[in-house]
Design a protein around this motif. Structure first.
Motif, PDB file in Angstrom:
ATOM      1  N   UNK A  45       0.805  -1.164  -0.104  1.00 17.57           N
ATOM      2  CA  UNK A  45       0.005   0.007  -0.165  1.00 17.57           C
ATOM      3  C   UNK A  45       0.788   1.274   0.025  1.00 17.57           C
ATOM      4  N   UNK A  46       0.664   2.251  -0.750  1.00 21.38           N
ATOM      5  CA  UNK A  46       1.325   3.436  -0.725  1.00 21.38           C
ATOM      6  C   UNK A  46       0.822   4.375   0.405  1.00 21.38           C
ATOM      7  N   UNK A  47       1.560   4.610   1.514  1.00 26.74           N
ATOM      8  CA  UNK A  47       0.945   5.396   2.393  1.00 26.74           C
ATOM      9  C   UNK A  47       1.130   7.091   2.372  1.00 26.74           C
ATOM     10  N   UNK A  48       2.104   7.146   1.538  1.00 27.54           N
ATOM     11  CA  UNK A  48       2.055   8.763   1.196  1.00 27.54           C
ATOM     12  C   UNK A  48       2.621   8.930  -0.219  1.00 27.54           C
ATOM     13  N   UNK A  49       2.265   9.975  -1.306  1.00 31.20           N
ATOM     14  CA  UNK A  49       2.718  10.060  -2.365  1.00 31.20           C
ATOM     15  C   UNK A  49       3.110  11.422  -2.635  1.00 31.20           C
ATOM     16  N   UNK A  50       3.251  12.254  -1.444  1.00 31.08           N
ATOM     17  CA  UNK A  50       3.591  13.845  -1.633  1.00 31.08           C
ATOM     18  C   UNK A  50       5.046  14.148  -1.580  1.00 31.08           C
ATOM     19  N   UNK A  51       5.954  13.086  -1.668  1.00 32.10           N
ATOM     20  CA  UNK A  51       7.551  13.470  -1.492  1.00 32.10           C
ATOM     21  C   UNK A  51       8.026  13.588  -3.085  1.00 32.10           C
ATOM     22  N   UNK A  52       9.255  14.424  -2.992  1.00 26.78           N
ATOM     23  CA  UNK A  52       9.764  14.344  -4.463  1.00 26.78           C
ATOM     24  C   UNK A  52      10.891  13.195  -4.304  1.00 26.78           C
ATOM     25  N   UNK A  53      11.684  13.025  -3.272  1.00 28.37           N
ATOM     26  CA  UNK A  53      12.444  12.185  -3.332  1.00 28.37           C
ATOM     27  C   UNK A  53      12.466  11.483  -1.821  1.00 28.37           C
ATOM     28  N   UNK A  54      11.646  10.829  -1.562  1.00 29.31           N
ATOM     29  CA  UNK A  54      11.502  10.129   0.078  1.00 29.31           C
ATOM     30  C   UNK A  54      12.827   9.196   0.162  1.00 29.31           C
ATOM     31  N   UNK A  55      13.519   9.276   1.480  1.00 29.99           N
ATOM     32  CA  UNK A  55      14.649   8.666   1.396  1.00 29.99           C
ATOM     33  C   UNK A  55      14.609   7.825   2.805  1.00 29.99           C
ATOM     34  N   UNK A  56      15.296   8.141   3.588  1.00 33.57           N
ATOM     35  CA  UNK A  56      15.469   7.785   4.959  1.00 33.57           C
ATOM     36  C   UNK A  56      14.120   8.012   5.855  1.00 33.57           C
ATOM     37  N   UNK A  57      13.827   6.828   6.690  1.00 32.27           N
ATOM     38  CA  UNK A  57      12.891   6.984   7.243  1.00 32.27           C
ATOM     39  C   UNK A  57      12.840   6.017   8.795  1.00 32.27           C
ATOM     40  N   UNK A  58      12.259   6.384   9.875  1.00 35.16           N
ATOM     41  CA  UNK A  58      12.346   5.837  11.237  1.00 35.16           C
ATOM     42  C   UNK A  58      11.032   6.011  11.921  1.00 35.16           C
ATOM     43  N   UNK A  59      10.580   5.091  12.885  1.00 33.71           N
ATOM     44  CA  UNK A  59       9.220   5.214  13.605  1.00 33.71           C
ATOM     45  C   UNK A  59       9.971   5.747  14.890  1.00 33.71           C
ATOM     46  N   UNK A  60       8.937   6.540  15.567  1.00 39.47           N
ATOM     47  CA  UNK A  60       9.274   6.933  16.900  1.00 39.47           C
ATOM     48  C   UNK A  60       9.220   5.849  17.844  1.00 39.47           C
ATOM     49  N   UNK A  61       9.744   5.755  19.068  1.00 36.75           N
ATOM     50  CA  UNK A  61       9.683   4.958  20.135  1.00 36.75           C
ATOM     51  C   UNK A  61       8.557   4.141  20.181  1.00 36.75           C
ATOM     52  N   UNK A  62       7.462   4.815  20.348  1.00 35.46           N
ATOM     53  CA  UNK A  62       6.150   3.875  20.515  1.00 35.46           C
ATOM     54  C   UNK A  62       5.366   3.497  19.220  1.00 35.46           C
TER      55      UNK A  62
END
Length: 303
Positions: free
Chosen positions: A171-188
């Motif tokens: 599933x696409x969760x967001x499509x409004x980036x030009x060049x999505x790169x690094x990602x990380x969840x918060x602790x919770x």
């Protein structure tokens, strides 16, 4: 052979003064064309990472200091993470897919299409507690033959995706980036930080994660003050550590840039590792660096 360099901590806010660490920065290896995607395996006490243009994954043994080739050819891999069974999950530019290295060494293709069309060139990846795999899909790997293979883009943009190995859904969760790169969840895991490394953006945004595992919001969290953000990771206090042009930038959860670790090369990505998860490993242009800190990585087993 490990090369020792002076460590430089740049304190921009008193909250960073408590971070601290070794007075030395260690260069563990320096024969890459573009190093990326470090992943630390606690069970084997080794670090793996990508050397994208050379189409290989390298491996550094924490006990012996030896460096060898883990896999080559490797699909021009970029970002990696480790799933809940200790398996390597990789984003491959050349093959335009996300794969998993099984415990017997075989490679399984997890996802290579969305709506029947090839992905652009998966870049970075994280695994959530529920086992879903979230990854970014910019088009760097199809721009030229340097980090993959030059090709036309088949998708309508550069999305962030959620893949569920349990049912094979993507599933696409967001499509409004030009060049999505690094990602990380918060602790919770109630928030997801995502980098946009396009030259016109160079920022990090933060989204709220809903109970249905979709994203809302997407406010600006931080803009990069030196080059471009790339990979990001969290420590056990929820601080966000981001690779940048002059090293690693550390942000308080409120978005304040509180300090930096300056590195001689442009840092592409980072991960916490070591026996206590208090060693910060950094891939930086041609090299891999490490430094022991007074903080530890996020308490997730596979951050």
């Amino acid at each position: 052979m490990v090369e020792t360099l002076p460590a430089t901590f740049e304190v921009l806010d008193e909250r960073f003064a408590r971070v601290g660490g070794d007075a030395r920065l260690e260069r563990l290896y320096s024969d890459c064309r573009w190093a990326e995607g470090p992943a630390y395996f606690a069970a084997g006490r080794y670090l793996s990472w990508s050397d994208i243009p050379n189409d290989r994954i390298l491996r550094w043994d924490e006990i012996t200091g030896a460096v060898g080739v883990f896999r080559s050819p490797a699909g021009y891999p970029n970002g990696h993470t480790i799933d809940h069974e200790g398996r390597l999950v990789s984003c491959e530019h050349g093959t335009r897919r996300v794969t998993r290295t099984e415990l017997d060494g075989s490679v399984s293709v997890l996802v290579d299409q969305f709506h029947g069309k090839r992905l652009n060139s998966p870049n970075d990846v994280v695994v959530r507690r529920d086992g879903t795999i979230w990854f970014t899909d910019p088009s760097y790997g199809i721009h030229s033959d340097y980090e993959g293979f030059a090709a036309d883009r088949e998708q309508d943009g550069c999305h962030v995706y959620r893949f569920d190995p349990a049912d094979g859904s993507c599933v696409s969760v967001t499509d409004d980036f030009k060049m999505p790169n690094g990602l990380a969840f918060s602790l919770d895991e109630s928030q997801l930080y995502v980098v946009d490394s396009d030259k016109s953006e160079e920022n990090m945004r933060v989204f709220d994660v809903t109970a249905e595992s979709s994203l809302t919001g997407g406010r600006l969290f931080a803009s990069c003050t030196a080059g471009t953000f790339d990979g990001i990771r969290l420590d056990n206090q929820g601080r966000i550590w981001a690779s940048a042009g002059d090293g690693v930038h550390c942000f308080d959860p409120d978005g304040t840039l509180i300090g930096k670790i300056l590195v001689p090369e442009v840092v592409s990505n980072l991960v916490f590792g070591g026996l206590k998860r208090n060693v910060l490993f950094m891939t930086a242009t041609t090299s891999v660096y490490s430094i022991m800190l007074k903080v530890t990585g996020a308490p997730l087993l596979f951050a």
